[in-house]
Design an enzyme around this catalytic site. Structure first.
Site, short mmCIF file in Angstrom:
data_model
loop_
_atom_site.label_atom_id
_atom_site.label_comp_id
_atom_site.label_asym_id
_atom_site.label_seq_id
_atom_site.Cartn_x
_atom_site.Cartn_y
_atom_site.Cartn_z
N LYS A 250 0.82 -1.22 0.00
CA LYS A 250 0.00 0.00 0.00
C LYS A 250 0.85 1.26 0.00
CE LYS A 250 -3.56 -2.65 0.87
NZ LYS A 250 -4.78 -2.78 0.11
C1 LIG Z 1 -0.85 -7.82 2.26
C2 LIG Z 1 -1.98 -7.72 1.31
N1 LIG Z 1 -2.02 -8.55 0.27
C3 LIG Z 1 -3.01 -8.51 -0.61
C4 LIG Z 1 -4.07 -7.63 -0.48
C5 LIG Z 1 -5.15 -7.63 -1.51
O1 LIG Z 1 -5.08 -6.50 -2.35
P1 LIG Z 1 -6.39 -5.95 -3.01
O2 LIG Z 1 -7.33 -5.62 -1.90
O3 LIG Z 1 -5.96 -4.75 -3.77
O4 LIG Z 1 -6.92 -7.03 -3.87
C6 LIG Z 1 -4.08 -6.75 0.60
C7 LIG Z 1 -5.15 -5.77 0.83
O5 LIG Z 1 -5.54 -5.02 0.03
C8 LIG Z 1 -2.99 -6.77 1.49
O6 LIG Z 1 -2.93 -5.91 2.49
N1 LIG Z 2 -6.49 -5.30 2.22
C1 LIG Z 2 -6.84 -3.96 2.42
C2 LIG Z 2 -8.30 -3.72 2.30
C3 LIG Z 2 -8.60 -2.42 1.66
O1 LIG Z 2 -8.07 -2.44 0.38
P1 LIG Z 2 -7.87 -1.16 -0.51
O2 LIG Z 2 -6.71 -1.50 -1.37
O3 LIG Z 2 -9.12 -0.98 -1.26
O4 LIG Z 2 -7.59 0.03 0.33
C4 LIG Z 2 -6.24 -3.48 3.73
O5 LIG Z 2 -5.25 -4.07 4.14
O6 LIG Z 2 -6.71 -2.57 4.33
#
Ligand SMILES: Cc1ncc(COP(=O)(O)O)c(C=O)c1O
Ligand SMILES: N[C@@H](CCOP(=O)(O)O)C(=O)O
Length: 465
Positions: A112
């Protein structure tokens, strides 16, 4: 470039307005009216350039001239300077065809940070230019909240409210949010799961009275700028492995479908991608949808990869919009009420299958993969990455096509699951020591829209009468 809602409502917005708005007023998600494209020559010229140059090339195409390249460059450079690795998102080869791209070298040890560090600077810039404040409300299953708290802490124009599911994130993830002492960061422990948190955030977005009163904004991947910034590492990975003259596949641990959607958009922009593998844990709505064509959310089941404990995958709406031929009416009809789920048409399913594969790992699979990868390569992977690696291993590719699994979090964020998988407690980076020591501060709230709205109205500095 203009941004339109996947549900067809409201008027198109420019990049800065869409970035501040977060979610469209009709509950839809913003998408660009057309995808900008890279020519083959432009991709060739980008190959070998630093991560920052690729990020600028991507974001300037989405900013549509509203932010000068010098402004974007300054924010991207400052954002990526917070990363601990010179390559920012390094690739590590773990097998003849297989690579891991480490996306966790930012301040909070999860992917993120790549987008959030840039987005915070862009939002701050846009707000200051307009002499405005904003209230950011975000839902998290652990990592988005931590990244947002770190990126937005101390920013005078912004109050940040983070909703996380009480008891359903790792200790490290919780502490990364609750030990932030800055007064503009407010952490709410919601008595529910991630889907409850995201439901509340979306309801507050479409409550126009509340939204305007608090100048609401969002930094989940429902915000297009988050997705746009995440496109960069697909370019970075593919161009390092022979693109654009060679196709590359990516396996993406998936929950809210934001990360993998960025890969899809990279493909729409001209990056040759062989396959995008949707890797889910036991909350496998997206794997089921890819296999059966039926999207049917259930209740979230806690897992050892808690950041992916999601059943309503918001960004899937953006893919459905494109699969349907950008038919906003059909998206509205299917997305406005998900209680009975919906079906993809045969044509949509076939189009999805051309680019996407999928896989699933339950907790036992995840632990096994963590152990196998450690035994085979000496690499310690976090449980989310392990889910991606299992799906990668199960995906057949044409000869010569490399598979890149996205390593989305540092193993030290999930020490219990890692130890259970490979018998090793991952070393805790020095930067996490403070997090484990400092006092925590959070407010417990029920999973009710009104309770969250009242808390925000009482605490945000952006509230107007
Ligand atoms: C460590 C981790 N891996 C994978 C994901 C999944 O990503 P997305 O929600 O963009 O599909 C998340 C949360 O978003 C995450 O925090
Ligand atoms: N896995 C995410 C959930 C929110 O996902 P986002 O990419 O839409 O912000 C988290 O760890 O918070």
């Amino acid at each position: 470039m203009q941004y339109i809602s996947t549900r067809g409502g409201g008027r198109p917005l420019g990049f800065c307005d869409a970035t501040l708005a977060g979610l469209a007023a009709d509950g839809g998600l913003f998408v660009p009216d057309t995808y900008p494209e890279f020519s083959e020559a432009e991709l060739v010229a980008l190959a070998g350039q630093p991560f920052e140059a690729m990020a600028l090339a991507v974001l300037s195409r989405f900013a549509g001239g509203e932010l000068a390249d010098a402004e974007l460059k300054s924010d991207i450079d400052a954002a990526m300077a917070t990363f601990r690795h010179a390559a920012r998102t390094p690739l590590v080869q773990i097998g003849p065809r297989d690579f891991v791209m480490e996306l966790f070298h930012g301040p909070t040890f999860a992917f993120k940070d790549v987008a959030m560090q840039t987005l915070a600077r862009l939002m701050d810039r846009i707000l200051k230019a307009r002499g405005r404040r904003a209230t950011i409300v975000t839902a998290t299953s652990g990592d988005t909240g931590a990244a947002a708290a770190e990126a937005f802490r101390g920013r005078d124009a912004i109050d940040l409210f983070i909703l996380y599911p009480d008891g359903r994130v790792s200790d490290v993830q919780r502490r990364q949010m609750t030990t932030i002492a800055d007064a503009n960061v407010h952490t709410l422990a919601v008595a529910g799961d991630f889907d409850d948190c995201q439901r509340i955030v979306k309801a507050l977005f479409v409550d126009r009275t509340f939204n305007e009163r608090v100048a609401m904004s969002g930094v989940n991947s429902i915000n297009w700028a988050r997705v746009a910034a995440q496109i960069t590492y697909y370019l970075f990975g593919a161009l390092a492995l022979g693109g654009p003259h060679r196709k590359v596949a990516f396996s993406v641990p998936t929950g809210n479908f934001g990360d993998i959607l960025a890969g899809y958009v990279a493909g729409r922009m001209g990056l040759p991608i062989e396959k995008l593998v949707i890797a889910t844990n036991q909350n496998d709505i997206l794997d089921r949808t890819a296999r059966t064509g039926r999207y049917a959310p259930g209740r979230v089941a806690p897992s050892t990869s808690p950041s992916m404990d999601i059943q309503v995958s918001s960004n899937f709406e953006r893919l459905v919009f494109d699969l349907s031929g950008r038919d906003a009416g059909s998206v509205m009809a299917r997305m406005a009420d998900l209680s009975n789920g919906f079906e993809l048409t045969d044509g949509e399913r076939a189009a999805m299958a051309r680019l996407f594969a999928s896989g699933r790992a339950d907790d036992a699979d995840t632990a096994r993969l963590i152990g196998e990868i450690y035994a085979e390569t000496g690499m310690i992977v976090d449980p989310h990455t392990a889910v991606g690696l299992k799906a990668a291993r199960e995906t057949a590719l044409p000869d010569g096509v490399p598979m890149v699994t996205l390593a989305t979090a540092h193993p030290a964020k999930f020490p219990d699951a890692v130890e259970a998988g490979c018998g090793v407690v991952p070393a805790r980076p020095a930067a996490l020591e403070r997090v484990m020591r400092d006092p925590e501060r959070m407010t417990r709230v029920p999973a009710e829209i009104g309770a969250v709205a009242d808390h925000i109205l009482d605490h945000s500095r952006a509230v107007t009468a």
